[in-house]
Enzyme design. Structure first.
Site, PDB file in Angstrom:
ATOM      1  N   HIS A   1      11.051  18.928 -52.183  1.00 12.07           N
ATOM      2  CA  HIS A   1      12.476  18.672 -51.955  1.00 12.07           C
ATOM      3  C   HIS A   1      13.097  19.801 -51.134  1.00 12.07           C
ATOM      4  O   HIS A   1      14.254  20.175 -51.364  1.00 12.07           O
ATOM      5  CB  HIS A   1      13.216  18.443 -53.276  1.00 12.07           C
ATOM      6  N   THR A   2      12.324  20.336 -50.231  1.00 11.17           N
ATOM      7  CA  THR A   2      12.863  21.316 -49.276  1.00 11.17           C
ATOM      8  C   THR A   2      12.852  20.770 -47.853  1.00 11.17           C
ATOM      9  O   THR A   2      13.667  21.177 -47.033  1.00 11.17           O
ATOM     10  CB  THR A   2      12.050  22.632 -49.303  1.00 11.17           C
ATOM     11  N   ASP A   3      11.923  19.837 -47.560  1.00 17.66           N
ATOM     12  CA  ASP A   3      11.755  19.439 -46.145  1.00 17.66           C
ATOM     13  C   ASP A   3      13.003  18.799 -45.559  1.00 17.66           C
ATOM     14  O   ASP A   3      13.374  19.077 -44.416  1.00 17.66           O
ATOM     15  CB  ASP A   3      10.504  18.558 -45.939  1.00 17.66           C
TER      16      ASP A   3
ATOM     17  N   SER B   1      -4.077  -6.467 -45.617  1.00 16.06           N
ATOM     18  CA  SER B   1      -4.415  -5.309 -46.446  1.00 16.06           C
ATOM     19  C   SER B   1      -5.433  -5.690 -47.495  1.00 16.06           C
ATOM     20  O   SER B   1      -5.320  -6.745 -48.133  1.00 16.06           O
ATOM     21  CB  SER B   1      -3.156  -4.792 -47.131  1.00 16.06           C
TER      22      SER B   1
ATOM     23  N   GLY C   1       2.710  10.047 -55.260  1.00 13.43           N
ATOM     24  CA  GLY C   1       3.188  11.360 -54.823  1.00 13.43           C
ATOM     25  C   GLY C   1       2.213  12.012 -53.858  1.00 13.43           C
ATOM     26  O   GLY C   1       2.315  13.211 -53.577  1.00 13.43           O
TER      27      GLY C   1
ATOM     28  N   SER D   1       1.558  10.551 -50.826  1.00 12.07           N
ATOM     29  CA  SER D   1       1.960  10.179 -49.483  1.00 12.07           C
ATOM     30  C   SER D   1       1.156   9.055 -48.830  1.00 12.07           C
ATOM     31  O   SER D   1       0.908   9.071 -47.623  1.00 12.07           O
ATOM     32  CB  SER D   1       1.867  11.439 -48.617  1.00 12.07           C
TER      33      SER D   1
ATOM     34  N   GLU E   1      10.096   6.217 -40.662  1.00 15.75           N
ATOM     35  CA  GLU E   1       9.876   5.817 -42.059  1.00 15.75           C
ATOM     36  C   GLU E   1      11.188   5.624 -42.816  1.00 15.75           C
ATOM     37  O   GLU E   1      11.233   4.933 -43.828  1.00 15.75           O
ATOM     38  CB  GLU E   1       8.945   6.818 -42.769  1.00 15.75           C
TER      39      GLU E   1
ATOM     40  N   ASP F   1       5.372  14.789 -44.877  1.00 15.80           N
ATOM     41  CA  ASP F   1       4.192  13.947 -45.072  1.00 15.80           C
ATOM     42  C   ASP F   1       3.574  13.547 -43.740  1.00 15.80           C
ATOM     43  O   ASP F   1       2.350  13.566 -43.568  1.00 15.80           O
ATOM     44  CB  ASP F   1       4.579  12.695 -45.859  1.00 15.80           C
TER      45      ASP F   1
HETATM   46  P1  NG1 Z   1       6.418  11.489 -51.687  1.00 15.80           P
HETATM   47  O1  NG1 Z   1       6.112  12.268 -52.862  1.00 15.80           O
HETATM   48  O2  NG1 Z   1       5.194  11.113 -50.904  1.00 15.80           O
HETATM   49  O3  NG1 Z   1       7.265  10.310 -52.004  1.00 15.80           O
HETATM   50  C1  NG1 Z   1       8.696  12.488 -50.646  1.00 15.80           C
HETATM   51  C2  NG1 Z   1       9.183  12.565 -49.191  1.00 15.80           C
HETATM   52  C3  NG1 Z   1       8.893  13.932 -48.570  1.00 15.80           C
HETATM   53  C4  NG1 Z   1       9.383  15.054 -49.457  1.00 15.80           C
HETATM   54  C5  NG1 Z   1       8.868  14.857 -50.891  1.00 15.80           C
HETATM   55  C6  NG1 Z   1       9.387  15.892 -51.853  1.00 15.80           C
HETATM   56  C7  NG1 Z   1       9.077  10.504 -47.861  1.00 15.80           C
HETATM   57  C8  NG1 Z   1       8.255   9.647 -46.982  1.00 15.80           C
HETATM   58  N1  NG1 Z   1       8.478  11.577 -48.383  1.00 15.80           N
HETATM   59  O4  NG1 Z   1       7.289  12.451 -50.683  1.00 15.80           O
HETATM   60  O5  NG1 Z   1       9.492  13.992 -47.292  1.00 15.80           O
HETATM   61  O6  NG1 Z   1      10.786  15.152 -49.440  1.00 15.80           O
HETATM   62  O7  NG1 Z   1       9.209  13.571 -51.393  1.00 15.80           O
HETATM   63  O8  NG1 Z   1       9.040  17.161 -51.430  1.00 15.80           O
HETATM   64  O9  NG1 Z   1      10.236  10.213 -48.093  1.00 15.80           O
END
Ligand code: NG1
Length: 431
Positions: free
Chosen positions: A52-54, A85, A144, A146, A180, A191
């Site tokens: 939750h920093t990006d 898929s 989590g 990605s 995205e 990600d």
């Molecule tokens: P995940 O955990 O893959 O849902 C999400 C966000 C990242 C980042 C993280 C927390 C998307 C695609 N990915 O990742 O950008 O904020 O949470 O660090 O929204």
């Protein structure tokens, strides 16, 4: 009904596979009547620290995984995109790149294909090549790790390569991150950058505004173990609302801090951190921010500091320090950011009790996975304690068949390669 839906989508013999054929090339041929010529593959990632920093343009430190999405494909000259898929054999996707592309319902995997096409289209001329594609993934969805961004990157990278877009990896990462958001989550760019810029044997220090990636070697003997709780963190519905609420809270906290220190509202988090020392900023924050925004702000700025310290610990080969930072990060994500769950907390405790140097939830939270750092002498004990823990659901939860534990192998990033007959569907490279 099913046959006519498939015919409508133009995916004729899809019903022949239905989980009975395991070679993805055979599945592709069953679906589209010809062999695939290329594979576009993109890895998932596990974030070691910096969650939750990006989206606040602050750094992150993930590694790209060996586990990945593979899109077996064959180019089409008519601009049509048809994608099936292995995981959703009844729901193929089909649209023209030249037509308006609207999102499907919330939570539909096909929106990630649409997101990728929407993004690719912005840099491609009219009359572009489309593709027939068959997706196979060994990443647990919504864990989590990605998988969604890996899918977006695999599809987008393929479309860009087929059409000779000539973009560099960082440019594709920026495009994919923006694309995205089509699915409704206001994510940052970690990600997609990890999926494109992964390097075998290395973690990636990713910074933003503008996007930069620096590979940092993982010392031998350090093992990062991933444990997926089996509880998906679906980014549709509640988790998406919760995620976007945090993005908005961080923005509001930043605006208020800007006012308080007399800087205009266009301030970024990196610029704010450059204005004053962290303790001083936290003192101002405690005075001017309402409690929820204060907690979100405190996690954000302290997590950025932990990422910098973790890079130093990695470079100095200090697993004890790295592990302590991971555990502090988990406490901050749990307390100030409110994104942990009882299962994630339990797995973190199991890992550290079994001898891990540190452990934390990884990714967005709300379910999903943890990552633990184990040295060589503790590795077996940590892995087996986590395996035991994920096979025993907590009292108030259903059994979780998808739960799993595996060592993270830092791997290379996305690649589009030939799908030569007999070519094994193995990862591009592993560290
Ligand atoms: P995940 O955990 O893959 O849902 C999400 C966000 C990242 C980042 C993280 C927390 C998307 C695609 N990915 O990742 O950008 O904020 O949470 O660090 O929204």
């Amino acid at each position: 009904m099913r046959r006519s839906r498939l015919r409508q989508a133009g995916v004729s013999r899809l019903e022949l596979r239905c989980g009975t054929v395991s070679d993805p090339r055979e599945s592709f041929k069953d679906a589209f009547g010809d062999w695939p010529t290329l594979v576009s593959e993109a890895p998932g990632r596990v974030n070691l620290i910096g969650d939750h920093t990006d989206y606040n343009e602050l750094p992150v430190l993930p590694i790209a995984l060996a586990e990945r999405v593979r899109l077996w494909l064959r180019p089409r000259e008519d601009g049509r995109v048809r994608v099936g898929s292995a995981d959703f054999p009844d729901a193929p996707e089909s649209f023209d790149l030249g037509d308006p592309i609207e999102p499907r319902g919330s939570g539909d995997w096909r929106n990630y294909v649409r997101a990728a096409a929407t993004g690719a289209r912005t840099v491609l001329p009219d009359g572009v090549r489309g593709l027939d594609g068959w997706i196979v993934s060994d990443l647990p969805p919504a864990s989590g790790l990605s998988s969604s961004s890996a899918l977006v990157v695999a599809v987008m990278h393929a479309l860009l390569e087929l059409n000779g877009a000539g973009l560099g990896r960082l440019e594709v990462a920026v495009l994919a991150a923006r694309a995205e958001r089509f699915v409704g989550t206001q994510g940052g760019g970690m990600d997609q950058a990890a999926a494109l810029c992964g390097r075998a044997g290395h973690a990636l220090l990713i910074e933003f505004g503008p996007l930069r990636v620096r590979p940092v070697s993982v010392p031998s003997g350090w093992c990062f173990v991933v444990a997926y709780t089996g509880t998906p963190a679906e980014k549709s519905g509640r988790a998406q609302r919760e995620y976007n609420e945090r993005v908005a809270s961080c923005r509001a906290a930043l605006d208020r801090m800007g006012e308080a220190i007399g800087v205009d509202r266009a301030l970024s988090y990196p610029a704010l951190l450059a204005q004053a020392a962290l303790p001083d900023l936290l003192t101002v924050a405690a005075r001017v921010l309402e409690p929820r925004h204060l907690a979100r702000f405190r996690h954000t700025v302290t997590e950025a500091t932990r990422v910098r310290a973790a890079v130093q610990a990695l470079e100095e080969g200090d697993p004890g320090r790295f592990g302590r930072l991971m555990s502090e990060s988990h406490e901050s994500l749990k307390g100030d950011y409110g994104v942990s769950t009882a299962e994630l907390d339990r797995l973190v405790t199991v890992a550290t009790t079994a001898g891990a140097e540190g452990a934390r939830l990884t990714g967005a939270g709300f379910g999903g996975s943890i990552v633990a750092l184990a040295g060589p002498s503790a590795l077996d004990a940590v892995e087996s304690a986590l395996r035991q823990a994920v096979s025993e659901p907590m009292a108030d939860t259903e059994p979780r068949p998808g739960a799993r534990v595996f060592p993270a192998r830092a791997s290379n990033g996305a690649v589009v390669r030939d799908a030569a007959p007999g070519d094994p569907a193995a990862p591009a490279a592993n560290g």
